[in-house]
Scaffold this active site. Structure first.
Site, mmCIF file in Angstrom:
data_model
loop_
_atom_site.group_PDB
_atom_site.id
_atom_site.type_symbol
_atom_site.label_atom_id
_atom_site.label_comp_id
_atom_site.label_asym_id
_atom_site.label_seq_id
_atom_site.Cartn_x
_atom_site.Cartn_y
_atom_site.Cartn_z
ATOM 1 N N ASP A 28 0.871 -1.175 0.000
ATOM 2 C CA ASP A 28 0.000 0.000 0.000
ATOM 3 C C ASP A 28 0.904 1.220 0.000
ATOM 4 O O ASP A 28 1.969 1.218 0.622
ATOM 5 C CB ASP A 28 -0.893 0.018 1.245
ATOM 6 C CG ASP A 28 -1.998 -1.028 1.195
ATOM 7 O OD1 ASP A 28 -2.424 -1.383 0.075
ATOM 8 O OD2 ASP A 28 -2.441 -1.478 2.252
ATOM 9 N N ASP B 155 -6.987 -1.410 -4.517
ATOM 10 C CA ASP B 155 -8.013 -1.005 -3.551
ATOM 11 C C ASP B 155 -8.941 0.044 -4.159
ATOM 12 O O ASP B 155 -10.160 -0.001 -3.962
ATOM 13 C CB ASP B 155 -7.374 -0.423 -2.282
ATOM 14 C CG ASP B 155 -6.502 -1.420 -1.540
ATOM 15 O OD1 ASP B 155 -6.733 -2.636 -1.666
ATOM 16 O OD2 ASP B 155 -5.578 -0.975 -0.828
#
Length: 185
Positions: free
Chosen positions: A135, A160
């Protein structure tokens, strides 16, 4: 006018699914390319793990996520990988059999499923190859302080984002075509 997928041959159903699969492949490619660049420039072993893109608004900050969003299911990557695999297989199997509404609303369903499929596969690839999900997008204004505790929106990635947009499009599809899921052929 709804597309009648019941009368389509298996080859025609596959052709009807190609835009969805192409979108999913594009999401996976963009997700993996962005993660490879992040790992190479600010990832593990690099001097700095962050870069301000828009100071105070948008930051690239490398993190290794072994759980789900918001810190849920920490160190449960195999469970999340299994869920992603089930979702991906479900979309691939069901997509050619779904009837969609005509017009712009009819394009929402395959677009939403393509985004969710691509996002699920992008994060699944990370879990399989790295053991965690990379991330790197952080939005500093998305935080709130309650008392002396600061709550931050978690870092996220392209996969995401694709899943989130895909789910929003699916909700929009359901709202514009009635609140029922599409019929299966």
């Amino acid at each position: 006018m709804a597309t009648d997928t019941m009368s389509l041959t298996p080859a025609a159903r596959l052709r009807a699914s190609l835009p969805l699969l192409a979108l999913a492949a594009g999401v996976v490619a963009l997700d993996q390319a962005s993660k490879a660049w992040i790992v190479a420039t600010i990832g593990r072993g690099q001097v700095s793990h962050g870069r301000d893109l828009v100071p105070g608004r948008l930051v690239l900050l490398y993190t290794e996520n072994t759980g789900a969003a918001f810190g849920l299911l920490h160190d449960s990557g195999w469970v999340l990988g299994l869920i992603a695999l089930v979702v991906a297989v479900g979309i691939v199997v069901a997509a050619p059999r779904l009837r969609t509404a005509g017009g712009w609303a009819g394009r929402l369903l395959p677009s939403s499923l393509g985004l969710v499929l691509g996002g699920a596969l992008g994060n699944l690839l990370d879990r399989v190859t790295r053991g965690f999900v990379v991330d790197f997008i952080r939005v500093p204004p998305a935080e709130i302080t309650l008392g002396s505790t600061v709550y931050r929106f978690p870092n996220f990635n392209v996969a995401d984002s694709a899943i989130t947009v895909g789910i929003a499009l699916l909700v929009l599809y359901m709202l514009t075509t009635g609140d029922r899921p599409p019929e299966r052929a």
